[in-house]
Design an enzyme around this catalytic site. Structure first.
Site, mmCIF file in Angstrom:
data_model
loop_
_atom_site.group_PDB
_atom_site.id
_atom_site.type_symbol
_atom_site.label_atom_id
_atom_site.label_comp_id
_atom_site.label_asym_id
_atom_site.label_seq_id
_atom_site.Cartn_x
_atom_site.Cartn_y
_atom_site.Cartn_z
ATOM 1 N N LYS A 16 -8.821 -3.043 3.530
ATOM 2 C CA LYS A 16 -7.910 -3.684 4.496
ATOM 3 C C LYS A 16 -8.722 -4.336 5.624
ATOM 4 O O LYS A 16 -8.497 -5.492 5.979
ATOM 5 C CB LYS A 16 -6.945 -2.653 5.092
ATOM 6 C CG LYS A 16 -5.901 -2.107 4.133
ATOM 7 C CD LYS A 16 -5.013 -1.059 4.805
ATOM 8 C CE LYS A 16 -4.057 -0.415 3.839
ATOM 9 N NZ LYS A 16 -3.202 0.627 4.478
ATOM 10 N N ALA A 18 -6.352 1.224 8.622
ATOM 11 C CA ALA A 18 -6.112 2.615 8.223
ATOM 12 C C ALA A 18 -5.254 2.678 6.970
ATOM 13 O O ALA A 18 -4.581 1.697 6.625
ATOM 14 C CB ALA A 18 -5.437 3.377 9.361
ATOM 15 N N ASP A 19 -5.294 3.834 6.306
ATOM 16 C CA ASP A 19 -4.423 4.063 5.155
ATOM 17 C C ASP A 19 -4.064 5.549 5.125
ATOM 18 O O ASP A 19 -4.927 6.397 5.384
ATOM 19 C CB ASP A 19 -5.114 3.665 3.844
ATOM 20 C CG ASP A 19 -4.121 3.653 2.691
ATOM 21 O OD1 ASP A 19 -3.375 2.674 2.593
ATOM 22 O OD2 ASP A 19 -4.069 4.649 1.939
ATOM 23 N N THR A 20 -2.800 5.817 4.851
ATOM 24 C CA THR A 20 -2.304 7.201 4.904
ATOM 25 C C THR A 20 -1.610 7.574 3.599
ATOM 26 O O THR A 20 -0.830 6.790 3.069
ATOM 27 C CB THR A 20 -1.300 7.355 6.068
ATOM 28 O OG1 THR A 20 -1.963 7.039 7.288
ATOM 29 C CG2 THR A 20 -0.740 8.773 6.148
ATOM 30 N N GLY A 26 -7.293 7.542 6.180
ATOM 31 C CA GLY A 26 -8.634 6.943 6.221
ATOM 32 C C GLY A 26 -8.640 5.834 7.264
ATOM 33 O O GLY A 26 -7.638 5.134 7.437
#
Ligand SMILES: Cc1cn([C@H]2C[C@H](O)[C@@H](COP(=O)(O)OP(=O)(O)OP(=O)(O)O)O2)c(=O)[nH]c1=O
Length: 198
Positions: A50, A63-65, A100
């Site tokens: 991203k 970010a990634d969740t 992340g």
């Protein structure tokens, strides 16, 4: 220096606004379907993809969740049934939320993962149906938003609340503060979000 938040997530924007610094929002343009089974590696890799998808110059944060339970990765539910099954599965159990984060500066690529353990109450079918019909949590990993009505599903957490919501903001602050990217002047003079660019 341009601070760019690479996200389409209103929650991430809301969390970043708490810092009262000037930043821009540019949506990442990526395909989130990558072949990674390890939850920590998955969210780190996706946050990196991203961040790298942003072409504009500046300090880029992405970010990634995901929600992880019993060896299974729970992303955003595609429909009502999937949301129902996720919440039914998570009921009365501990699960882990992995977020992340990638921060790209001029000379560093910083990527890390933060974990928060969340225990759900025992959830009745009636409560699950009420929650989904009321919240429509189709844009949230694990089919819940802890910062909204999803709070009624939660018995307790171990770790950072904002990490569950989608951004471990305290750790992100430390990284930016320690590098002087945020300092006494930016914190004082900037008036918060300078307006979206998408
Ligand atoms: C578990 C949980 C997730 N979420 C949200 C945060 C994220 O928006 C979403 C997880 O999906 P992500 O793919 O991490 O993020 P996104 O697609 O919404 O936004 P972007 O990739 O553009 O940054 O779930 C909550 O809002 N509350 C919660 O309690």
């Amino acid at each position: 220096m341009n601070l760019i938040l690479a996200t389409t997530s209103p929650r991430r924007i809301d969390i970043f606004k708490m810092l009262n610094i000037t930043f821009k929002v540019i949506p990442p343009n990526i395909n989130e379907n990558i072949n990674e089974k390890n939850p920590e590696e998955l969210v780190k890799k996706l946050s990196l993809i991203k961040a790298k998808s942003i072409k504009e110059k500046g300090i880029i944060i992405a970010a990634d969740t995901i929600v992880y339970f019993n060896g299974k990765i729970f992303g955003k539910p595609k429909d009502y049934d999937e949301a129902y099954n996720m919440l039914k599965t998570l009921s009365a159990n501990w699960h882990t939320v992995y977020t992340g984060v990638t921060i790209l500066t001029e000379n560093e690529t910083i990527t890390f993962c933060e974990k928060t353990n969340v225990k759900f109450k025992p959830l009745t079918d009636e409560l699950i149906k009420y929650y989904i019909n009321t919240s429509k949590p189709f844009d949230k990993a694990g089919a819940y938003g802890i910062q909204e009505l999803g709070a009624i599903l939660v018995e307790k957490i171990e770790g950072d609340f904002y990490n569950v919501m989608g951004f471990p903001i305290s750790k992100v602050w430390d990284i930016l503060w320690d590098r002087g990217i945020i300092n006494a002047s930016t914190g004082k003079t900037s008036g918060g979000w300078c307006g979206k660019t998408f």
